[in-house]
Design an enzyme around this catalytic site. Structure first.
Site, PDB file in Angstrom:
ATOM      1  N   TYR A  22      36.085  26.442  26.867  1.00 55.37           N
ATOM      2  CA  TYR A  22      34.974  26.855  28.094  1.00 55.37           C
ATOM      3  C   TYR A  22      34.025  25.694  28.124  1.00 55.37           C
ATOM      4  CZ  TYR A  22      38.010  30.478  30.094  1.00 55.37           C
ATOM      5  OH  TYR A  22      38.594  31.165  30.504  1.00 55.37           O
ATOM      6  N   PRO A  61      36.116  33.841  38.232  1.00 52.90           N
ATOM      7  CA  PRO A  61      37.045  32.844  37.598  1.00 52.90           C
ATOM      8  C   PRO A  61      37.059  33.185  36.181  1.00 52.90           C
ATOM      9  CG  PRO A  61      37.555  31.439  39.587  1.00 52.90           C
ATOM     10  CD  PRO A  61      36.089  32.081  40.453  1.00 52.90           C
ATOM     11  N   LYS A 118      39.972  36.970  34.795  1.00 57.06           N
ATOM     12  CA  LYS A 118      40.233  38.704  35.160  1.00 57.06           C
ATOM     13  C   LYS A 118      40.803  39.210  36.866  1.00 57.06           C
ATOM     14  CE  LYS A 118      38.792  40.192  31.504  1.00 57.06           C
ATOM     15  NZ  LYS A 118      40.532  40.379  30.597  1.00 57.06           N
ATOM     16  N   TYR A 130      37.614  40.023  26.803  1.00 62.23           N
ATOM     17  CA  TYR A 130      38.729  38.820  27.463  1.00 62.23           C
ATOM     18  C   TYR A 130      40.629  39.233  27.160  1.00 62.23           C
ATOM     19  CZ  TYR A 130      40.240  34.100  28.473  1.00 62.23           C
ATOM     20  OH  TYR A 130      40.521  32.821  29.439  1.00 62.23           O
TER      21      TYR A 130
HETATM   22  P1  RFL Z   1      45.865  37.290  47.240  1.00 62.82           P
HETATM   23  O1  RFL Z   1      47.265  37.009  45.467  1.00 62.82           O
HETATM   24  O2  RFL Z   1      44.912  37.034  47.897  1.00 62.82           O
HETATM   25  O3  RFL Z   1      47.255  38.178  48.037  1.00 62.82           O
HETATM   26  C1  RFL Z   1      46.801  38.249  49.392  1.00 62.82           C
HETATM   27  C2  RFL Z   1      48.363  37.546  50.670  1.00 62.82           C
HETATM   28  O4  RFL Z   1      47.767  38.296  51.561  1.00 62.82           O
HETATM   29  C3  RFL Z   1      48.218  37.580  52.774  1.00 62.82           C
HETATM   30  N1  RFL Z   1      47.714  38.277  53.512  1.00 62.82           N
HETATM   31  C4  RFL Z   1      48.163  38.405  54.439  1.00 62.82           C
HETATM   32  N2  RFL Z   1      49.449  38.734  55.087  1.00 62.82           N
HETATM   33  C5  RFL Z   1      49.207  39.335  56.506  1.00 62.82           C
HETATM   34  N3  RFL Z   1      48.526  39.401  57.512  1.00 62.82           N
HETATM   35  C6  RFL Z   1      46.869  39.017  56.786  1.00 62.82           C
HETATM   36  N4  RFL Z   1      46.250  39.385  58.326  1.00 62.82           N
HETATM   37  C7  RFL Z   1      47.419  39.452  56.206  1.00 62.82           C
HETATM   38  N5  RFL Z   1      45.901  37.932  55.432  1.00 62.82           N
HETATM   39  C8  RFL Z   1      45.945  37.696  54.273  1.00 62.82           C
HETATM   40  C9  RFL Z   1      47.953  36.328  51.793  1.00 62.82           C
HETATM   41  O5  RFL Z   1      48.222  35.330  52.310  1.00 62.82           O
HETATM   42  C10 RFL Z   1      48.369  36.398  50.370  1.00 62.82           C
HETATM   43  O6  RFL Z   1      49.691  35.780  49.973  1.00 62.82           O
HETATM   44  O7  RFL Z   1      45.065  38.664  46.328  1.00 62.82           O
HETATM   45  P2  RFL Z   1      46.507  39.697  45.199  1.00 62.82           P
HETATM   46  O8  RFL Z   1      47.963  39.880  45.119  1.00 62.82           O
HETATM   47  O9  RFL Z   1      45.037  41.366  45.416  1.00 62.82           O
HETATM   48  O10 RFL Z   1      46.100  38.669  43.842  1.00 62.82           O
HETATM   49  C11 RFL Z   1      44.234  38.397  43.244  1.00 62.82           C
HETATM   50  C12 RFL Z   1      44.453  37.578  43.234  1.00 62.82           C
HETATM   51  O11 RFL Z   1      45.007  36.377  43.287  1.00 62.82           O
HETATM   52  C13 RFL Z   1      43.572  36.551  42.266  1.00 62.82           C
HETATM   53  O12 RFL Z   1      42.738  38.065  41.817  1.00 62.82           O
HETATM   54  C14 RFL Z   1      43.224  35.694  41.312  1.00 62.82           C
HETATM   55  O13 RFL Z   1      44.115  34.706  41.727  1.00 62.82           O
HETATM   56  C15 RFL Z   1      41.967  34.989  40.366  1.00 62.82           C
HETATM   57  N6  RFL Z   1      42.027  34.621  39.196  1.00 62.82           N
HETATM   58  C16 RFL Z   1      42.230  34.712  38.485  1.00 62.82           C
HETATM   59  N7  RFL Z   1      43.269  35.763  38.113  1.00 62.82           N
HETATM   60  C17 RFL Z   1      43.192  36.306  36.750  1.00 62.82           C
HETATM   61  O14 RFL Z   1      43.673  37.407  36.541  1.00 62.82           O
HETATM   62  N8  RFL Z   1      42.986  34.816  36.108  1.00 62.82           N
HETATM   63  C18 RFL Z   1      42.614  33.909  36.144  1.00 62.82           C
HETATM   64  O15 RFL Z   1      42.682  33.004  35.442  1.00 62.82           O
HETATM   65  C19 RFL Z   1      42.243  33.642  37.516  1.00 62.82           C
HETATM   66  N9  RFL Z   1      41.946  32.167  37.752  1.00 62.82           N
HETATM   67  C20 RFL Z   1      41.859  33.479  39.812  1.00 62.82           C
HETATM   68  C21 RFL Z   1      41.499  32.320  39.057  1.00 62.82           C
HETATM   69  C22 RFL Z   1      40.709  32.731  41.152  1.00 62.82           C
HETATM   70  C23 RFL Z   1      41.099  31.319  41.558  1.00 62.82           C
HETATM   71  N10 RFL Z   1      41.041  31.489  42.679  1.00 62.82           N
HETATM   72  C24 RFL Z   1      41.466  29.628  43.663  1.00 62.82           C
HETATM   73  C25 RFL Z   1      40.291  32.195  43.686  1.00 62.82           C
HETATM   74  C26 RFL Z   1      41.443  30.629  39.392  1.00 62.82           C
HETATM   75  C27 RFL Z   1      40.841  30.650  40.992  1.00 62.82           C
HETATM   76  C28 RFL Z   1      40.833  29.122  40.968  1.00 62.82           C
HETATM   77  C1  PHB Z   2      43.409  29.143  34.654  1.00 67.72           C
HETATM   78  O1  PHB Z   2      44.154  28.176  33.705  1.00 67.72           O
HETATM   79  O2  PHB Z   2      43.579  28.542  35.955  1.00 67.72           O
HETATM   80  C2  PHB Z   2      42.183  29.591  34.214  1.00 67.72           C
HETATM   81  C3  PHB Z   2      42.161  29.678  32.671  1.00 67.72           C
HETATM   82  C4  PHB Z   2      40.869  31.039  32.600  1.00 67.72           C
HETATM   83  C5  PHB Z   2      39.866  30.899  33.901  1.00 67.72           C
HETATM   84  C6  PHB Z   2      39.652  30.702  34.831  1.00 67.72           C
HETATM   85  C7  PHB Z   2      41.650  29.968  35.342  1.00 67.72           C
HETATM   86  O3  PHB Z   2      38.445  32.047  33.349  1.00 67.72           O
END
Ligand code: RFL
Ligand code: PHB
Length: 391
Positions: free
Chosen positions: A200, A293, A297, A385
């Protein structure tokens, strides 16, 4: 059609709920707007807390994660041209596992289908009805036919842009929101990671993060403007920004380059909705809360919500006990606010804030100095973390 729990969304939250309910003998149907391929290839989170890993293992869906996940015992913080390691193993006795969210999603889909689970991909016009009654319903179109699913309960696991939360009448929910004046440009590169742990970096040009997905794939992020068009970032511009911000060359470390497989811009926000229930509909994961992100979490919080919700539904069906359902929102919100604070703090410490002045910048550097020189402060970062919070 009829089922016990109608689940909207096949992200980690909806799929894990369906799987845990199946293990308790409770039926569910999952309705997902996107195709199976789309959800299985959507690159998002990568860091799993030990509690998330334990739950997936206990639920019998951790075999591939155990083989392919990369266990990390620390992270590096880079700022002012220096490099500091936060040693999670020493500070907490725990670590984290790097395993892509889309891999978790693939494992859960494969298990649900092997168990005869009902997941309707590419469901259209999904809407929820009568959630304030004992017979809520979900209407949707699938394979060209309008259908109705009668349920005992609905789980809104449809992410931040889903339909479940907006279907709750105004005035029933309180929302807390912060939008940050920057975003992350995320890239996936076909390049072997050149070191084992995440970096980071706080740099005068903006934040950068070095992460990975496998021994062949590097995952990298750069702070950018929220309205940034990824097309404005040529591969050359991306690599030179990464080399500069990650302090390439320091300590003999070099960032490996490779073909860029994917780029996208992610806006950053903190968001909480309270309560996470309306009548017989429960919100879980990103449908109820979003974290920036920086603290890794989001998915871990989604999994933690589902652990509580699955146990509450099991208590209801097994013993007619509604206490778990009644306590669901308050139980989850305690952890959510703790992790909101941590994610906001990591974000504030590591990014460049163009709207703040020199004083704030010096305080930010002082914070980094403190976190990397005091054992108490390092331990506080480490325990948050790795996710040591007990309910
Ligand atoms: P999701 O994964 O967004 O899934 C929701 C699903 O609902 C569908 N949907 C619908 N389906 C039917 N009808 C509708 N009207 C609908 N509208 C939506 C969608 O298509 C989708 O399939 O939510 P969920 O399951 O709550 O999961 C949450 C996680 O996806 C999210 O919190 C994480 O990705 C966040 N996040 C990270 N979390 C971590 O714990 N560790 C990480 O390292 C981390 N890195 C990140 C991240 C999120 C990122 N982005 C892109 C937001 C890094 C990034 C860049
Ligand atoms: C990732 O690998 O996508 C990632 C790792 C750490 C973070 C966010 C995203 O804090």
């Amino acid at each position: 059609m009829r089922t016990q729990v109608g689940i909207v969304g096949a992200g980690p939250a909806g799929l894990l709920l369906s799987h845990l309910l199946h293990r308790c003998g409770i039926s569910s149907v999952v309705l997902e707007a996107r195709s199976r391929r789309y959800v299985e290839e959507r690159i998002r989170a990568g860091v799993l807390e030990q509690g998330t890993v334990d739950l997936l293992n206990e639920a019998g869906v951790g075999a591939r994660m155990q083989r392919e996940g990369l266990v990390h015992h620390g992270i590096e913080l880079r700022f002012s041209g220096r490099n500091h390691r936060i040693d999670f193993a020493d500070l907490t006795g725990h670590g984290v596992t790097v395993y892509g969210q889309h891999e978790v999603v693939k494992d859960l889909i494969a298990q649900r289908l092997a168990d005869g689970g009902d997941i309707r991909f590419e469901a259209e016009e999904v809407s929820v009805q009568d959630v304030e009654t004992a017979r809520p319903r979900i209407r949707f179109r699938h394979a060209g036919r309008s259908q109705e699913l009668d349920c005992d309960f609905i789980a809104g696991c449809d992410g931040f842009h889903g339909i479940c939360r907006p279907s709750i009448p105004a005035g029933q929910l309180t929302t807390y929101d912060r939008v940050y004046p920057f975003a992350w440009l995320g890239i996936l590169a076909q390049a072997a990671p050149s070191q084992d742990e995440l970096i980071y970096a706080n740099h005068p040009d903006g934040f950068a993060l070095y992460s990975m997905r496998s021994p062949e794939i590097t995952r990298l992020y750069l702070q950018c403007r929220p309205d940034e068009d990824p097309a404005d970032w040529s591969d050359d511009r991306i690599w030179s920004a990464l080399h500069a911000r990650l302090g390439d060359g320091a300590d003999g470390w070099r960032l490996n380059e490779g073909p860029i497989l994917q780029k996208s811009v992610t806006p950053m926000r903190s968001f909480v909705t309270e309560p996470m229930r309306h009548g017989r509909m429960f919100l879980a994961g990103d449908a109820a809360h979003i974290v920036p992100p920086t603290g890794a979490k989001g998915m871990n919080l989604a999994v933690a919500d589902i652990r509580v919700l699955a146990a509450a539904l099991d208590g209801f069906y097994r013993r007619g006990d509604e206490a778990g359902l009644d306590g669901y929102s308050a139980t989850c919100l305690r952890r959510i606010w703790r992790m909101q604070r941590f994610s906001w703090w990591m974000t504030s410490m590591l990014h460049r804030f163009d709207d703040k002045g020199d004083f704030d910048q010096r305080v930010q550097l002082a914070e980094l100095e403190y976190v990397t020189s005091s054992r108490a402060a390092s331990e506080s970062l480490a325990e948050n973390y790795v996710g040591l919070m007990r309910r």
